[in-house]
Design a protein around this motif. Sequence first.
Motif, PDB file in Angstrom:
ATOM      1  N   LEU A   1     -25.766 -31.722  24.166  1.00  0.00           N
ATOM      2  CA  LEU A   1     -25.093 -30.666  23.407  1.00  0.00           C
ATOM      3  C   LEU A   1     -23.831 -31.204  22.751  1.00  0.00           C
ATOM      4  CD1 LEU A   1     -25.249 -27.641  22.743  1.00  0.00           C
ATOM      5  CD2 LEU A   1     -23.818 -27.220  24.754  1.00  0.00           C
ATOM      6  N   ALA A   2     -23.060 -31.996  23.509  1.00  0.00           N
ATOM      7  CA  ALA A   2     -21.820 -32.558  22.966  1.00  0.00           C
ATOM      8  C   ALA A   2     -22.109 -33.564  21.860  1.00  0.00           C
ATOM      9  CB  ALA A   2     -21.028 -33.226  24.089  1.00  0.00           C
TER      10      ALA A   2
ATOM     11  N   THR B   1     -29.107 -31.825  34.255  1.00  0.00           N
ATOM     12  CA  THR B   1     -28.061 -30.935  33.744  1.00  0.00           C
ATOM     13  C   THR B   1     -27.033 -31.719  32.934  1.00  0.00           C
ATOM     14  OG1 THR B   1     -28.326 -29.401  35.607  1.00  0.00           O
ATOM     15  CG2 THR B   1     -26.237 -29.323  34.405  1.00  0.00           C
ATOM     16  N   ARG B   2     -26.659 -32.900  33.454  1.00  0.00           N
ATOM     17  CA  ARG B   2     -25.690 -33.727  32.716  1.00  0.00           C
ATOM     18  C   ARG B   2     -26.262 -34.153  31.370  1.00  0.00           C
ATOM     19  NH1 ARG B   2     -24.666 -35.762  37.887  1.00  0.00           N
ATOM     20  NH2 ARG B   2     -26.049 -37.546  37.599  1.00  0.00           N
TER      21      ARG B   2
ATOM     22  N   GLU C   1     -25.958 -31.330  28.964  1.00  0.00           N
ATOM     23  CA  GLU C   1     -24.569 -31.131  28.525  1.00  0.00           C
ATOM     24  C   GLU C   1     -24.142 -32.216  27.538  1.00  0.00           C
ATOM     25  OE1 GLU C   1     -22.586 -31.151  32.245  1.00  0.00           O
ATOM     26  OE2 GLU C   1     -22.970 -29.024  32.676  1.00  0.00           O
TER      27      GLU C   1
END
Length: 358
Positions: free
Chosen positions: A310-311, A303-304, A307
């Motif tokens: 995406l960033a 999950t990290r 994320e």
Amino acid sequence: MAIAGIGSGTLARLVAQSSTLKSQLTTLSAQSVDGKRGAFYGDIAGQAARAISLRGGIARGEAHAQAIDRALGRTAVAQDALKRLSSVAETFLEEAGKVSRADTSRIGALASNARQAIAEVASLLNTRQGSEYVFSGADAANPPIPDPDGIMTTPMATGIAAALGSLAPGNGSAVLSATLFAASSNVAGDTPFSNYLLDPARGLSEPRQGTLAEDGRIVPTGLFANRNAAASAAASETGSWSRDLLRGLMTLANLSPGQTNAGTDFDAVLGSVKAGLKSAMTALGEESGALGISEARLEAARTRHAEVALALGSQLSDVEEVDLAATLTAMQDTQTRLQASWKALSMLSGLSLVDFLR
């Protein structure tokens, strides 16, 4: 466009301006097609180093995410196998509890069922995810039980059978010592386990395999067919849930109604079987629980990575990509200015040099 005889002045500046506008229009046109500032790092000048760094971060995250996906595939398969192995231990613990010297009618069926269960356990220990054996440690390309069909002919099985065949009043302790010795051996060929897993320099001493979930962070996920990976061995006589389970099943597989004549020694053997099966169940639960914790850590890391990707992707987009709406507006404006420049240039180029200089 160039006009002979004119190297400076109004006309020369207009020519230069037209050339610049044409170059800008070409760039804007290309950007409007693919949304990129340019095809080369040179096109983003001082932002090239940042773009390279961002791409590297995204690539590392993707590599970690792929490794996590593969690991979670293996752990899911392993969890199913652990659950079934625990169910086998629970079933025979319950069935062994129904046997007594007063009722020998269950012993024959129990022995037959135990032999079938041994074959199932061998198959479960050879569980694979794709081409990898999940209970083989680092030797994942090879089965931890090389000859599952011949498991009952191994010295472990024949040793336990011989010990049970000698059960008589007064030798229950000796029988149990013999079955423990057979089940605990790490001599290559004495047990069903592969030579790799029994080798002190390789499988017998190797650390538990893990998955590199993030830079510098390894999550343990490996399992062994011959020894515990995460479970405590404190309550186990053999030191391993798999050996406890096989010892118990092989003992039950060699029981016969006549052995009840051994009296309390028969009771001691049966009690040892039940204790071993209970120990196997406990350790299997610990293995499954520890693996579940690792799965949770892997899923959190995945999950990290999503994320962060995406960033970083957003930051990379700011560096490498253009605002399409703004680009289309700029392209239209530039095209209008270029057309005006060409029109003015066409008008001026029609004048003679003398007329122009007046």
